[in-house]
Design a protein around this motif. Structure first.
Motif, PDB file in Angstrom:
ATOM      1  N   HIS A  25      -0.263  -5.795   7.694  1.00  0.00           N
ATOM      2  CA  HIS A  25      -0.076  -4.647   8.594  1.00  0.00           C
ATOM      3  C   HIS A  25      -1.126  -4.712   9.692  1.00  0.00           C
ATOM      4  N   ASP A  26      -0.682  -4.862  10.926  1.00  0.00           N
ATOM      5  CA  ASP A  26      -1.622  -4.915  12.044  1.00  0.00           C
ATOM      6  C   ASP A  26      -2.201  -3.545  12.361  1.00  0.00           C
ATOM      7  N   GLU A  27      -1.391  -2.524  12.238  1.00  0.00           N
ATOM      8  CA  GLU A  27      -1.849  -1.165  12.488  1.00  0.00           C
ATOM      9  C   GLU A  27      -1.612  -0.329  11.238  1.00  0.00           C
ATOM     10  N   VAL A  28      -2.673   0.333  10.793  1.00  0.00           N
ATOM     11  CA  VAL A  28      -2.562   1.147   9.593  1.00  0.00           C
ATOM     12  C   VAL A  28      -2.976   2.583   9.887  1.00  0.00           C
ATOM     13  N   GLN A 317       0.751   1.972   0.717  1.00  0.00           N
ATOM     14  CA  GLN A 317       0.299   0.770   1.416  1.00  0.00           C
ATOM     15  C   GLN A 317       1.475   0.014   2.029  1.00  0.00           C
ATOM     16  N   GLY A 320       2.105   1.213   5.255  1.00  0.00           N
ATOM     17  CA  GLY A 320       1.001   1.081   6.196  1.00  0.00           C
ATOM     18  C   GLY A 320      -0.004   2.210   6.138  1.00  0.00           C
TER      19      GLY A 320
END
Length: 358
Positions: A25-28, A317, A320
């Motif tokens: 995940h690049d953005e969380v 999770q 994200g």
């Protein structure tokens, strides 16, 4: 012969902060560290930029402007305020100054995980007392007091429970403790409780009470590490003698002063937190989870057991979203979820609803 560390240091279990990344995940959406979803106030951001131009100048060692601002906003005596690198440093000051080998420091079973670390740093023995239904029980604290007791470290509101010990019980505890035992009230989340002073009135009227506060939560300055404490002038004098003279930079001081004076921003943040906390609590209860009323900027969601909590965490999770597993605080069956903005709350509710219905 090799050099040996001071007693207690090798008993310290390293502190584990909230996670900030999920593989794949690049953005969380990070809801694991109780950070303000709105960030710092624009006034503090502007103060940071202005102060950066003076980064070559040593900061004042007395923190006079920040102490004056805190005192003005909260109606306090600036001479009874000490500032530190987060409230953690103020807690370290008091344990270092008043406890050592052979002494005991009391903390409750679900209190801040730094407390036993601070005790060991001072060479003292941490004494853990039980809570009752996730709430501090002052009778258990008083029963644990011995002639070796030097401090009682108490989180109020509790972390990760979010429960609040009423002011009357705080006063009862303060009055019942021996005069040579210091009651430390860690009030990092007190602004979110609505109308409670976190023990400031106790610290104003008793010589053995210290209240600590932080700029990390409500004011959105966790990345800068700024906190403060309030106690009798005699205690502040002792703590100041072990404080590093330049412990806070000019940037920290400027940001904190701007933030504490920005009462409009404070009201905005408190309103958002109250609305979204109620929304999140209600939704979690509708999903069949156990949730105490929280007086902080997070909620503690209790599941049927550790396996169910792990499954819910995995589902979050996958969406994200990072929340906090709190087995280390005595809740293997629970997740602590920071209250976010409306969009963040909606994402949490959607992810857990989908998991529950799967």
């Amino acid at each position: 012969m090799t050099a040996r560390p001071q007693p207690g240091l090798m008993e310290i279990a390293l502190y584990q902060g909230g996670a900030s990344a999920i593989a794949g995940h690049d953005e969380v959406l990070k809801l694991s560290s109780n950070e303000n979803p709105l960030g710092p106030p624009p006034s503090a951001q502007a103060a940071i930029v202005a102060a950066a131009a003076r980064a070559h100048i040593y900061p004042p060692t007395d923190h006079a402007a920040l102490r004056a601002a805190i005192a003005e906003v909260h109606g306090l005596d600036p001479d009874r305020i000490i500032c530190g690198v987060g409230s953690d440093e103020v807690l370290q000051f008091v344990t270092q100054a008043y406890a050592g080998p052979g002494d005991e420091i009391i903390h409750t079973e679900h209190g801040f995980s730094m407390y036993p670390i601070l005790a060991h740093m001072a060479g003292a023995t941490p004494v853990r007392v039980l809570e009752r239904e996730r709430r501090v029980d002052i009778s258990n604290i008083l029963a644990a007091v011995t002639p070796r007791t030097r401090l009682v470290l108490l989180t109020n509101p509790g972390n990760p429970t979010g429960t609040l010990l009423p002011e009357a019980e705080l006063a009862e505890l303060a009055d019942a403790l021996p005069q040579d035992v210091i009651l430390v009230l860690d009030a990092a989340y007190i602004e979110f409780s609505g109308g409670h002073d976190g023990g400031l009135s106790l610290a104003a009227s008793r010589p053995n009470v210290l209240v600590t506060r932080t700029f990390s939560k409500l004011y959105g300055l966790g990345g800068l590490r700024i906190g403060w404490g309030y106690a009798a002038a005699e205690m502040i004098d002792v703590l100041t003698r072990i404080r590093q003279p330049f412990n806070l930079s000019g940037i920290q001081l400027a940001a904190a002063e701007a933030a504490v004076r920005d009462t409009g921003w404070v009201e905005t943040c408190l309103s958002l937190n109250a609305d979204q906390r109620a929304r999140l609590t209600g939704a979690l209860r509708q999903l069949g989870l156990s949730v105490d009323d929280s007086h902080a900027n997070f909620v503690l969601a209790r599941f049927a057991g550790p396996e169910e909590a792990a499954a819910a965490d995995a589902a979050l999770q996958a969406a994200g979203i990072i929340v906090r597993r709190v087995a280390g605080y005595g809740f293997p069956e629970a997740l602590r979820i920071t209250v976010g903005d409306a969009d963040g709350t909606g994402r949490v509710i959607e992810a857990l609803t989908s998991w529950r219905q799967a």
